[in-house]
Design a protein around this motif. Sequence first.
Motif, PDB file in Angstrom:
ATOM      1  N   GLU A  17      56.893 -16.720  39.152  1.00  0.00           N
ATOM      2  CA  GLU A  17      58.316 -16.979  39.386  1.00  0.00           C
ATOM      3  C   GLU A  17      59.101 -15.688  39.448  1.00  0.00           C
ATOM      4  N   ALA A  18      58.730 -14.737  38.572  1.00  0.00           N
ATOM      5  CA  ALA A  18      59.430 -13.452  38.588  1.00  0.00           C
ATOM      6  C   ALA A  18      59.013 -12.606  39.777  1.00  0.00           C
ATOM      7  N   ALA A  19      57.720 -12.664  40.158  1.00  0.00           N
ATOM      8  CA  ALA A  19      57.214 -11.744  41.171  1.00  0.00           C
ATOM      9  C   ALA A  19      57.486 -12.221  42.585  1.00  0.00           C
ATOM     10  N   MET A  20      57.775 -13.534  42.753  1.00  0.00           N
ATOM     11  CA  MET A  20      57.905 -14.041  44.110  1.00  0.00           C
ATOM     12  C   MET A  20      59.315 -13.844  44.622  1.00  0.00           C
ATOM     13  N   PHE A 101      45.454 -24.196  54.955  1.00  0.00           N
ATOM     14  CA  PHE A 101      46.197 -23.974  53.720  1.00  0.00           C
ATOM     15  C   PHE A 101      47.398 -23.063  53.918  1.00  0.00           C
ATOM     16  N   GLN A 102      47.423 -22.300  54.987  1.00  0.00           N
ATOM     17  CA  GLN A 102      48.456 -21.308  55.306  1.00  0.00           C
ATOM     18  C   GLN A 102      48.519 -20.135  54.345  1.00  0.00           C
ATOM     19  N   VAL A 103      48.528 -20.390  53.033  1.00  0.00           N
ATOM     20  CA  VAL A 103      48.714 -19.276  52.099  1.00  0.00           C
ATOM     21  C   VAL A 103      47.401 -18.686  51.612  1.00  0.00           C
ATOM     22  N   HIS A 122      56.394 -17.457  54.510  1.00  0.00           N
ATOM     23  CA  HIS A 122      56.034 -18.665  53.766  1.00  0.00           C
ATOM     24  C   HIS A 122      57.164 -19.072  52.847  1.00  0.00           C
ATOM     25  N   CYS A 123      57.813 -18.098  52.209  1.00  0.00           N
ATOM     26  CA  CYS A 123      58.914 -18.422  51.296  1.00  0.00           C
ATOM     27  C   CYS A 123      60.110 -18.998  52.035  1.00  0.00           C
ATOM     28  N   GLU A 124      60.264 -18.605  53.311  1.00  0.00           N
ATOM     29  CA  GLU A 124      61.378 -19.174  54.081  1.00  0.00           C
ATOM     30  C   GLU A 124      61.084 -20.597  54.509  1.00  0.00           C
ATOM     31  N   GLU A 125      59.810 -20.833  54.930  1.00  0.00           N
ATOM     32  CA  GLU A 125      59.503 -22.193  55.405  1.00  0.00           C
ATOM     33  C   GLU A 125      59.282 -23.165  54.261  1.00  0.00           C
ATOM     34  N   LEU A 131      55.398 -23.794  45.964  1.00  0.00           N
ATOM     35  CA  LEU A 131      54.270 -22.874  46.161  1.00  0.00           C
ATOM     36  C   LEU A 131      53.634 -22.536  44.814  1.00  0.00           C
ATOM     37  N   ILE A 132      54.486 -22.262  43.832  1.00  0.00           N
ATOM     38  CA  ILE A 132      53.972 -21.916  42.511  1.00  0.00           C
ATOM     39  C   ILE A 132      53.252 -23.119  41.898  1.00  0.00           C
TER      40      ILE A 132
END
Lengths: 168, 160
Positions: A17-20, A101-103, A122-125, A131-132
């Motif tokens: 959560e902190a790193a993303m 899986f995309q990621v 990925h974070c935008e879509e 994700l986490i």
Amino acid sequence: MASTLRLYLTCIRNTLEAAMCLQNFPCQEVERHNKPEVELKTSPELLLNPVLICRNEAEKCLIETSINSLRISLKVKQADELENILAKKFLRFLSMRAEAFQVLRRKPVQGYDISFLITNYHCEELQKQKLIDFIVQFMEDIDKEISELKMSVSTRGRLVATEFLKQF
Amino acid sequence: MMAGAEKFVEADNAEAIITRIEHKSRKIESLLKQNKPVEALKTALEGSSHMIRDERCKSANWIVVHRALMAIKDVEGMFSSLDPEYYDILMKYLYRGLSTGDRPTCDQCLRIHEKLTERAGLGCILRSLADTLFFHDSYFQIRVAVTWVIWSPIWLFYLG
């Protein structure tokens, strides 16, 4: 035993959560290129400290972040030779289908069993929380899957041996 | 050139820092015998923000902090008496402990990490991730200071 798993997953969840915190960052060296900086590691100012979270000697998780991408590498628990083979085959099966899986990363990082590469796109879509949740759920399910596979292998082996030895 | 000169000065300082760490470890042993693990941890964490460069100092201090961390039994109680200024340094040492892979160390570090995140929040984690050597480099800091000196009067003038 279960409590250390819970603590391990909580620690990974908090760190993710902190790193993303990813944003778009075009490549500094080449015009009109946009590359995940965590893979190339060309500029030190774009990278954060990599973090290694170990649960014990066998299981660990490496989280490397940069300005526009995040790489998570996992090493799953492998108690004996059979689990070693099952884990390798199962995770290779998943890695080969990385597009779905995309990621997921097609090849795991050296020293680990499976790797994820999350970029700013990925974070935008996709939603960051989801994700986490996906990654933490993946870690829980991997252990269950490998135990199930191991159990089914030993059950099948027992049945085959019983049938075969009936004739004697 | 500036970084080279700094390294030369740091080498002298490193010996002084290591001597200080040895004094600290004796003090910590005596505090642990008196059953005061939180004071021992505070003593161990003090002064560690200055030793960002030298690997030997960091390792020596890690041994001392590790000793204090493993002696802590009551995590909640520890946080009620630990000052918030130590949270960031403690988080960095927790990640160092988690990277060792030794089972009892990792158990203890995971336990403390959960409580520390509840107390200090995600910012604490991000500060420990972002504290890289690049931002402590003297050349970078001079550039930042010069930019600030040049641009701040212009902005103040613009804002009236």
